[in-house]
Write a protein that holds these residues in place. Structure first.
Motif, PDB file in Angstrom:
ATOM      1  N   TRP A  46      42.896  39.587  -5.607  1.00 16.43           N
ATOM      2  CA  TRP A  46      42.756  40.586  -4.342  1.00 16.43           C
ATOM      3  C   TRP A  46      41.866  39.946  -3.376  1.00 16.43           C
ATOM      4  CZ3 TRP A  46      38.864  42.565  -1.825  1.00 16.43           C
ATOM      5  CH2 TRP A  46      39.019  43.785  -0.804  1.00 16.43           C
ATOM      6  N   LYS A 209      54.419  34.059  -3.430  1.00 20.01           N
ATOM      7  CA  LYS A 209      54.254  34.996  -2.266  1.00 20.01           C
ATOM      8  C   LYS A 209      52.851  34.775  -1.591  1.00 20.01           C
ATOM      9  CE  LYS A 209      56.655  38.694  -4.428  1.00 20.01           C
ATOM     10  NZ  LYS A 209      56.756  40.094  -4.694  1.00 20.01           N
ATOM     11  N   ALA A 215      46.496  39.134   3.674  1.00 20.02           N
ATOM     12  CA  ALA A 215      47.175  40.484   3.877  1.00 20.02           C
ATOM     13  C   ALA A 215      46.743  41.019   5.141  1.00 20.02           C
ATOM     14  CB  ALA A 215      46.747  41.243   2.577  1.00 20.02           C
ATOM     15  N   TYR A 284      47.868  35.959  -6.811  1.00 25.49           N
ATOM     16  CA  TYR A 284      48.054  36.406  -5.232  1.00 25.49           C
ATOM     17  C   TYR A 284      49.656  35.998  -5.189  1.00 25.49           C
ATOM     18  CZ  TYR A 284      48.164  35.883  -0.117  1.00 25.49           C
ATOM     19  OH  TYR A 284      48.409  35.894   1.102  1.00 25.49           O
ATOM     20  N   PHE A 287      51.875  38.471  -6.485  1.00 20.04           N
ATOM     21  CA  PHE A 287      52.206  39.840  -5.711  1.00 20.04           C
ATOM     22  C   PHE A 287      51.845  39.854  -4.433  1.00 20.04           C
ATOM     23  CE2 PHE A 287      50.570  40.868 -10.037  1.00 20.04           C
ATOM     24  CZ  PHE A 287      51.246  41.616 -10.549  1.00 20.04           C
ATOM     25  N   ASN A 289      50.591  40.336  -0.449  1.00 22.59           N
ATOM     26  CA  ASN A 289      50.006  41.392   0.232  1.00 22.59           C
ATOM     27  C   ASN A 289      49.846  42.511  -0.825  1.00 22.59           C
ATOM     28  OD1 ASN A 289      49.724  39.262   2.248  1.00 22.59           O
ATOM     29  ND2 ASN A 289      51.627  40.303   3.425  1.00 22.59           N
ATOM     30  N   SER A 290      50.482  42.941  -1.702  1.00 22.40           N
ATOM     31  CA  SER A 290      50.291  43.952  -2.617  1.00 22.40           C
ATOM     32  C   SER A 290      49.433  43.795  -4.000  1.00 22.40           C
ATOM     33  CB  SER A 290      51.790  44.634  -2.822  1.00 22.40           C
ATOM     34  OG  SER A 290      52.402  43.597  -3.765  1.00 22.40           O
ATOM     35  N   THR A 291      48.814  42.677  -3.687  1.00 25.21           N
ATOM     36  CA  THR A 291      48.071  42.340  -5.087  1.00 25.21           C
ATOM     37  C   THR A 291      46.980  43.399  -5.310  1.00 25.21           C
ATOM     38  OG1 THR A 291      48.016  40.042  -4.440  1.00 25.21           O
ATOM     39  CG2 THR A 291      46.218  40.584  -6.027  1.00 25.21           C
ATOM     40  N   PRO A 292      46.776  43.948  -6.629  1.00 29.72           N
ATOM     41  CA  PRO A 292      45.956  45.103  -6.971  1.00 29.72           C
ATOM     42  C   PRO A 292      44.757  44.487  -7.128  1.00 29.72           C
ATOM     43  CG  PRO A 292      47.181  44.323  -8.783  1.00 29.72           C
ATOM     44  CD  PRO A 292      47.638  43.424  -7.859  1.00 29.72           C
ATOM     45  N   GLY A 300      48.570  45.612 -12.459  1.00 29.03           N
ATOM     46  CA  GLY A 300      49.466  44.795 -11.791  1.00 29.03           C
ATOM     47  C   GLY A 300      50.711  44.598 -12.713  1.00 29.03           C
TER      48      GLY A 300
END
Length: 395
Positions: A46, A209, A215, A284, A287, A289-292, A300
């Motif tokens: 994140w 990604k 993000a 990273y 996922f 920009n949607s990384t938990p 995740g």
């Protein structure tokens, strides 16, 4: 006979009259890894997501370098005035006292022990989160990913607190080597799992990604806040400088303790930074920009659920050792101060031998039992109240 007795004592005691230290390079590495690699390694993905592909990895490397430089300087302060033959400083406060004076000692001691107390409280919360994640992972596997699988954290905090009440009766920092080794193994296990799942997801996606800038945020102010929060998370991932002296005080000599400490720190920081980069970057990449906030407890990943369960169980076992690593210096300080303040108190200074069936005899102290139990209870209560209030206010 007198000469023989003195020779035996010299073999059993160190130059400061205490029991001879037996710590080695590898036990030192285990202590450092247990202190440094926390479950926070799983939130570094994140952090990289907020900073982007360039700033994220660079920030990790910079904090690793700063930590190592700090360790090199501090390890030479273990003995004073000579770093090889001088008088030992058993704790961070002892080193501050001989170098900076009494006033700075009180201030540094206050912040140091509050920091350790805060870490222990955070470990209670993190453990309950991991234990709850095991149940949620099983629930999602059975009922689907959209099922309402939410559980109360309080019972898990109480279970962890009960375990810590027992493990807190371990006499001192020198006696938790086995626990640090176990915790270090667990930290490598769940870090490898986090890295492996991230790599597998990248392969499954067929693409990497993420972006250079990280993000996006709704406003510049929000983006700046997230960047500073990410930097804080990375800085928090290298927290062991404040317990360096306690770790160094377990080492045998020769070779000089500062040389062993520097070598162990280099190896441990290299390994931990490598794992940080692998978990952070591949998380990273998987996922974007949607990384938990946490690759495992944030779910995740959902499958294979049994591997997620095992990783979270490893986090729990690691935090049992991590809690002790940051608690023992506090225990030692309070117990030594109390003993010096009230040398004639039997409640503080008397030890009693206990022998249970099938177990070796051990010594107990009433004050130790009461204080350490109260300490664990207080961290558990504060963690429970803070998490409950956070959920109540909707944060």
């Amino acid at each position: 006979m007198a000469v023989k007795h003195e020779l035996e004592n010299s073999l059993l005691l160190d130059d400061d009259g205490r029991t001879r230290r037996t710590g080695t390079l590898w036990s030192c590495i285990a202590h450092i890894i247990t202190a440094v690699i926390g479950s926070g390694v799983l939130s570094l993905a994140w952090s990289v997501a907020q900073l982007g592909w360039i700033a994220g990895p660079v920030a990790m490397l910079c904090f690793a370098i700063v930590t190592y430089v700090s360790v090199v300087l501090l390890s030479d302060c273990y003995r004073y005035p000579d770093p090889v033959t001088g008088t030992r400083n058993y704790s961070y406060m002892d080193a501050v006292r001989v170098n900076l004076g009494k006033t700075q000692t009180c201030l540094c001691g206050l912040f140091q022990y509050l920091f350790m107390y805060g870490i222990c409280t955070a470990y209670v919360i993190t453990t309950s989160t991991s234990m709850s994640a095991i149940r949620r992972s099983n629930c999602y596997h059975e009922k689907g990913h959209n099922a309402p699988c939410e559980y109360v954290y309080t019972p898990y905090m109480l279970i962890f607190g009960a375990v810590q009440i027992v493990t807190s009766q371990i006499p001192d920092f020198h006696s938790i080597e086995w626990l640090s080794v176990l915790a270090a193994i667990m930290s490598f296990a769940y870090s490898l799992i986090g890295f492996g799942l991230g790599l597998a997801t990248v392969i499954e996606n067929g693409m990497i990604k993420g972006s250079i800038t990280g993000a996006p945020a709704a406003t510049r102010a929000k983006k700046l806040w997230l960047v500073f929060e990410a930097l804080g998370d990375i800085a928090y991932a290298y927290p062991y400088a404040l317990i360096l002296f306690e770790i160094q005080d377990t080492l045998k000599s020769p070779p000089p303790e500062n040389k062993t400490m520097k070598k162990a720190s280099m190896i441990a920081l290299f390994l931990t930074t490598l794992f940080y980069l692998l978990c952070g970057c591949f998380g990273y990449a998987a996922f974007g920009n949607s990384t938990p906030g946490n690759l495992l407890t944030g779910l995740g990943f959902y499958e294979p659920y049994w591997l997620i369960d095992f990783a979270n169980a490893c986090i729990v076992l690691h935090l049992v050792g991590g809690y002790q690593l940051f608690s023992q210096p506090v225990f030692t300080f309070v117990e030594r101060w109390s003993s010096k303040k009230f040398p004639n108190s039997g409640f503080l200074n008397n030890f009693y031998s206990i022998k249970l069936p099938l177990l070796p005899s051990f010594h107990i102290n009433i004050f130790r039992i009461c204080f350490r139990t109260a300490y664990v209870v207080s961290t558990t209560v504060i963690a429970t109240v803070s998490l409950t209030s956070t959920k109540f206010w909707g944060y």
